[in-house]
Scaffold this motif. Structure first.
Motif, PDB file in Angstrom:
ATOM      1  N   LYS A 389       8.531  -3.372  -0.511  1.00 26.94           N
ATOM      2  CA  LYS A 389       8.943  -1.975  -0.664  1.00 26.94           C
ATOM      3  C   LYS A 389       8.275  -1.111   0.402  1.00 26.94           C
ATOM      4  N   THR A 390       7.062  -1.506   0.750  1.00 27.72           N
ATOM      5  CA  THR A 390       6.316  -0.738   1.749  1.00 27.72           C
ATOM      6  C   THR A 390       7.056  -0.748   3.088  1.00 27.72           C
ATOM      7  N   LEU A 391       7.454  -1.918   3.533  1.00 29.09           N
ATOM      8  CA  LEU A 391       8.153  -2.012   4.819  1.00 29.09           C
ATOM      9  C   LEU A 391       9.466  -1.229   4.796  1.00 29.09           C
ATOM     10  N   CYS A 487       6.091   8.150  -3.900  1.00 23.76           N
ATOM     11  CA  CYS A 487       5.087   7.879  -4.928  1.00 23.76           C
ATOM     12  C   CYS A 487       5.072   6.383  -5.191  1.00 23.76           C
ATOM     13  N   ASP A 488       4.055   5.715  -4.680  1.00 24.44           N
ATOM     14  CA  ASP A 488       3.952   4.266  -4.838  1.00 24.44           C
ATOM     15  C   ASP A 488       3.420   3.958  -6.236  1.00 24.44           C
ATOM     16  N   GLU A 489       3.853   2.850  -6.774  1.00 21.69           N
ATOM     17  CA  GLU A 489       3.512   2.489  -8.161  1.00 21.69           C
ATOM     18  C   GLU A 489       3.784   3.715  -9.041  1.00 21.69           C
ATOM     19  N   GLY A 490       4.964   4.270  -8.846  1.00 27.66           N
ATOM     20  CA  GLY A 490       5.286   5.583  -9.430  1.00 27.66           C
ATOM     21  C   GLY A 490       5.630   5.551 -10.904  1.00 27.66           C
ATOM     22  N   VAL A 782      -2.130  -3.899  -9.207  1.00 26.74           N
ATOM     23  CA  VAL A 782      -0.864  -3.514  -8.596  1.00 26.74           C
ATOM     24  C   VAL A 782      -0.990  -3.387  -7.079  1.00 26.74           C
ATOM     25  N   GLY A 783       0.054  -3.799  -6.431  1.00 26.48           N
ATOM     26  CA  GLY A 783       0.205  -3.510  -5.002  1.00 26.48           C
ATOM     27  C   GLY A 783      -0.574  -4.360  -4.023  1.00 26.48           C
ATOM     28  N   LEU A 784      -1.706  -4.942  -4.450  1.00 26.30           N
ATOM     29  CA  LEU A 784      -2.543  -5.661  -3.479  1.00 26.30           C
ATOM     30  C   LEU A 784      -1.872  -6.936  -2.973  1.00 26.30           C
TER      31      LEU A 784
END
Ligand SMILES: Nc1ncnc2c1ncn2[C@@H]1O[C@H](COP(=O)(O)OP(=O)(O)OP(=O)(O)O)[C@@H](O)[C@H]1O
Ligand SMILES: [Mg+2]
Length: 966
Positions: A389-391, A487-490, A782-784
């Motif tokens: 999602k980041t990319l 908003c990441d991990e929104g 989350v996210g790592l």
């Protein structure tokens, strides 16, 4: 014509001037010149040439221009309001040029015809017409001295290229010009209208013969005639705008086509001043929409296009071109009537993008541009963990920061990214990974770098901040105009009353994106909050939403619902899905499976140790538990009992420590916990010392210890991520690492945010000597990206399946080189099994992952459920397997065929999963399909399981992407 001449060398015999001309002009000249230096030759795009400002009239102020344009737009608006906007508009002042028909909206696939028709002709007409209205003819040209008394018919105008006279063999044209021939004289002007050469005394006869391609000397300059300019084009000044060459003999639109016929030669790189001046001139895509560079890996992108009703014929396979705005969009957002330009994703990025990511970027672009839902610019990207999602967001930001569909003008100047603290630097790292450090300037907020620094500097365009810091710096952030908010991990914004949500709602930014791997799906009110955050008001008011959607849907899902209620609820749910589906996108892990190594998931049922069993029995016999089961205690008492049992499962020493702590507390005598812990200390050995805990005292710890040893032995180069929900448990695991001499690193809630990425990077580095990464799932679940590890051990279980799924997704992601082994440890027959059963049946019932923040505090238990929770099944190998109704005898069951059952992981709202043919919850059914076998099974092929089987009563195993060797 300019283009035709553009790149060739010319060999020409030129006219013989009369005797009165200067000697250098009188010679017969053989010219052999390269023509690359004149702007018309160089750029191809005449819009890039310096704009001609008529000396006869003061340049209109920007306000005048805007006023003029506004009145033009009003005309258009009236036409549009009358539904006339598909009819051609002949008034050159109106914006008829920019109204593409249906074909235009096909967007991504622009065939050549389309390009010609809409991109080139229309865009250029805009420019031409606007210039026409703004600039009057340069008087000193049309009525220059000595020419006034002669009729216009005797004056001829030519577009030319010129250079200083020289005897060099290869000469370069220095500029475009306009040649005026009147009577026996010539005047040569540059494109700013300045005289740069004169000549008189030519023979009229010769002057009459001047034609295209002819070269001659005038006033010390060599010129070549490129074309004839009409008096109209000369008088309007247009010939000075476009280098003369394209105006006279071509109609405006033809000229435009010519000028655009090779629009990809160079990218407009104008300074901001030039940008202002040439606001109508930057009409070329930044990247070549037709470049054949990359090959789409599979069919999914084509599938998407077809699904969106777009043509896939002639689709340029290798470039990623965004949808062109339709007429409505142009009407709403292109008030200044800029020409429409293709927005093309940077090929540098496209090269790396997976098909689902291309799809995702297209989706995000259309959402934030307000192309999917009229005038709404929000989106929820709810892809499962690890799908990049980041990319996708980085690609979007980079695109919008450099490009836009209207005149190529960028859509976004400043972007705000709000993310959990542990991911702030991960975002920065991802920006650098995909775009390098030069393209976008990122500012990350931490203790030493305050928001003020960002606000004061024009240098940065992206601000990355944690949710916590956002609250602290809200006032400063409000002072910045952000064009895009991510908003990441929104999912954390699901609650409209929490401060973070209200703070973010208060920001005026319209383009909002929520990223989440675990979207809220089961709670319709929280769902509303997320939707209302990204697209405020789209579902109406909360009360209306409740009436229209929530109530009927909830009623329809109750067992007592009538047929009518069920139907209504399903229709409303479908409607809600349909509406929100326009701006919610979720893809599941399957889309990247093919890029990942095999994943071997194991659920390991560990036999409890003797001390654990004795303590467990004692706890279940306590007054507190008995009262709970009789419904005699306070609402929260059962939570204390559950907490004690969970601690015990992790290790008895944790329970010992917490009793000691409570006992030393002055309120111990009145404490509810007395009823629970009474007599418990007597079960521990008299000399029990929690610091000297042993592995044998906990079934899971014994298994863990053996597992770590076998990994170390069989895969010395591989690393382990060890996850727990509790820091106290992490302390024990850390102690185990120390005792065995395993190098470890640790990330939990206490780790300063500024150090977190460093710790992650250190572990992921191939040079790291760390064998184990101790991770608190609450702090870093989350996210790592922990791809440095290829074994992940989930030491304990959470009530919320989403928490565990998140944690387990840290290692099986893009970039992982080794087969991934996931071990979920559960203590056989205990509360851990019950929680696991609840997790999977809950998942099955909802067909969705649930909200991350739900803990046992939010869970209501019936007395029946509590009875089940507070039972220890000492004689079962695996209560979960007993419940599966499996026909196997528990001996190496290879699982039912996966094809038998629908495997749906659709997390969107929709008809309830219970409608599925399966009477059992889906996930339970899926679990049944996993390989499963008791610990004492004879032929365990997995060498890791083989080594730990002694303390294991049962295994479930599932392999994804299986290759031969694991
Ligand atoms: N196309 C790609 N090629 C190679 N690596 C990729 C690609 N896309 C993403 N990655 C990498 O995959 C990893 C996971 O990506 P990312 O962190 O964006 O996942 P995510 O969807 O945000 O997951 P989560 O929900 O867990 O946060 C990152 O290391 C990222 O750099
Ligand atoms: Mg992420």
């Amino acid at each position: 014509m300019l283009w035709r001449w553009g790149c060739r060398c010319l060999l020409r015999v030129v006219l013989v001037p009369g005797p009165s001309l200067p000697s250098d002009s009188r010679r017969l000249i053989l010219l052999n010149m390269r023509r690359s230096a004149a702007p018309s030759q160089l750029q191809g795009n005449p819009f890039k040439k310096p704009k001609f400002i008529s000396p006869a009239r003061s340049h209109p102020s920007p306000n005048e221009e805007v006023a003029k344009l506004n009145s033009d737009i009003k005309l258009f608006e009236v036409a549009a309001n009358k539904n006339n906007f598909l009819q051609p508009q002949n008034d050159p002042r109106t914006c008829n040029f920019n109204l593409p028909t249906k074909e235009c909206a096909k967007g991504i696939n622009h065939g050549d015809n389309y390009r010609e028709k809409y991109c080139l002709e229309a865009s250029t007409k805009t420019t031409l017409d606007l210039h026409h209205t703004v600039h009057s003819a340069p008087k000193e040209i049309t009525v220059s001295k000595g020419q006034e008394e002669k009729p216009d018919s005797l004056v001829k105008y030519f577009s030319v290229v010129w250079c200083k006279a020289s005897k060099k063999k290869h000469k370069k044209w220095e500029g475009d010009g306009v040649l005026i021939v009147k009577g026996k004289s010539f005047t040569l002007k540059d494109l700013e209208g300045k005289d740069i050469g004169r000549g008189t005394g030519y023979k009229l006869k010769e002057l009459e013969k001047i034609e295209e391609g002819q070269t001659m000397m005038i006033g010390g300059k060599e010129i070549e005639v490129m074309g004839i300019i009409s008096p109209d084009d000369f008088n309007s000044g247009r010939c000075f705008q476009f280098g003369g060459g394209c105006s006279a003999i071509l109609s405006s639109s033809q000229a435009a086509k010519k000028c655009f016929s090779n629009p990809f030669k160079s990218v407009c790189k104008l300074s901001s001043k030039e940008n202002k001046q040439n606001s109508f001139q930057s009409c070329k895509p930044r990247h070549d929409p037709y470049a054949p560079r990359i090959h789409l890996e599979n069919e999914s992108f084509f599938w998407l296009l077809r699904n969106l009703g777009r043509s896939t014929e002639n689709l340029p396979p290798d470039s990623l071109v965004m949808l062109r705005p339709d007429k409505n969009h142009q009407w709403l957002f292109n008030k200044n009537c800029f020409p429409v330009v293709d927005v093309v994703i940077d090929p540098h990025l496209v090269y790396y993008l997976r098909p689902h990511q291309k799809e995702g970027i297209t989706f995000l672009y259309e959402c934030v541009m307000g192309m999917r839902v009229n005038g709404r610019c929000g989106a929820i990207l709810a892809d499962e963990m690890g799908l990049g999602k980041t990319l996708q967001c980085i690609s979007l930001i980079w695109t919008l920061q450099c490009q836009g569909p209207y005149g190529g003008k960028p859509i976004v100047k400043k972007t705000l990214i709000v993310t959990p603290g542990s991911l702030v630097n991960n975002w920065k790292k991802e920006f650098q990974k995909w775009l390098g450090i030069e393209r976008i300037k990122i500012f990350t907020v931490d203790q030493d770098h305050k928001v003020e620094e960002f606000t004061k500097s024009p240098f940065y365009s992206v601000l990355i901040i944690s949710y916590e810091m956002l609250l602290r710096s809200l006032d400063q952030i409000k002072n910045v105009k952000f064009d895009l908010l991510i908003c990441d991990e929104g999912h954390r914004l699901k609650n409209s009353t929490i401060k973070t949500t209200t703070a973010l709602i208060s920001l005026s930014c319209e383009k909002r994106i929520i990223l989440t791997g675990t979207p809220v799906q089961n709670d319709l009110q929280e769902f509303f909050t997320l939707i209302d955050f990204v697209n405020p008001g789209i579902l109406g008011s909360l009360s209306a939403y409740r009436k229209i959607y929530e109530e009927p849907i909830i009623i329809s899902r109750q067992p007592s619902a009538s047929e009518e209620e069920r139907e209504l609820g399903e229709q409303r749910a479908a409607e809600l899905t349909c509406l929100t589906g326009l701006f919610i996108l979720r893809r599941t892990q399957e889309v990247i499976n093919q890029y990942l190594p095999p994943k071997i998931e194991n659920v390991v049922f560990c036999r409890p140790g003797a001390l654990q069993i004795a303590l467990y029995r004692k706890l279940l016999n306590s007054q507190a538990v008995r009262f709970c089961l009789q419904g005699l205690l306070e609402n929260t008492s059962h939570l204390i009992c559950i907490g004690a049992l969970k601690k015990l499962c992790n290790h008895p020493c944790l329970l010992f420590g917490s009793i000691k702590e409570k006992e030393s507390n002055s309120t111990w005598d009145e404490s509810e916990e007395r009823n629970l812990y009474e007599g418990l200390m007597n079960v521990f050995p008299a000399d029990y010392n929690p610091i000297m805990f042993t592995e044998e005292e906990s079934g899971k710890l014994q298994v863990l210890s053996k597992l770590l040893a076998v990994i170390r032995e069989l895969r010395p180069a591989e690393k382990v991520v060890l996850v727990s929900n509790y820091t106290r448990t992490l302390d024990i695991l850390q102690e185990v690492c120390k005792r065995h001499g395993y190098a470890y690193t640790r990330l939990d809630g206490q780790t300063p945010i500024s150090q977190r990425q460093q710790i992650v990077d250190g572990f992921n580095s191939k040079y790291s000597s760390d064998f184990i990464f101790l991770l608190s799932s609450k702090a870093g679940g989350v996210g790592l990206n922990l791809i440095g590890g290829s074994h992940l051990i989930l030491y304990d279980i959470d009530w919320n399946p989403a928490t565990d799924i998140q944690a387990m997704s840290r290692v099986w992601r893009d970039g992982q080189k080794h087969p991934v082994h996931i071990y979920r440890l559960l203590t056989t027959g205990t509360i851990e099994e019950k929680i696991y059963q609840r997790q999977i049946s809950k998942q099955g019932l909802s067909g969705a992952v649930v909200d991350l923040s739900k803990t046992s505090d939010h869970i209501q238990f019936s007395v029946e459920e509590l009875k089940n929770l507070f039972t220890l099944h000492e004689s079962s190998h695996c209560v979960t397997h007993d419940l599966l109704d499996c026909e196997c005898t528990g001996e190496n069951h290879t699982g039912d065929s996966l094809e038998k059952l629908p495997v749906s992981r659709n997390c969107q709202l929709g008809p309830h999963q219970q409608k599925s043919d399966s009477l059992k919850p889906l996930s339970m059914s899926q679990l049944k399909q996993w390989r499963h076998f008791p610990g004492d099974h004879l032929n365990l092929t997995d060498p890791f399981l083989e080594r730990i089987r002694e303390n294991v009563s049962f295994f479930f195993q599932n392999i994804t992407n299986q290759t031969t060797a694991i």
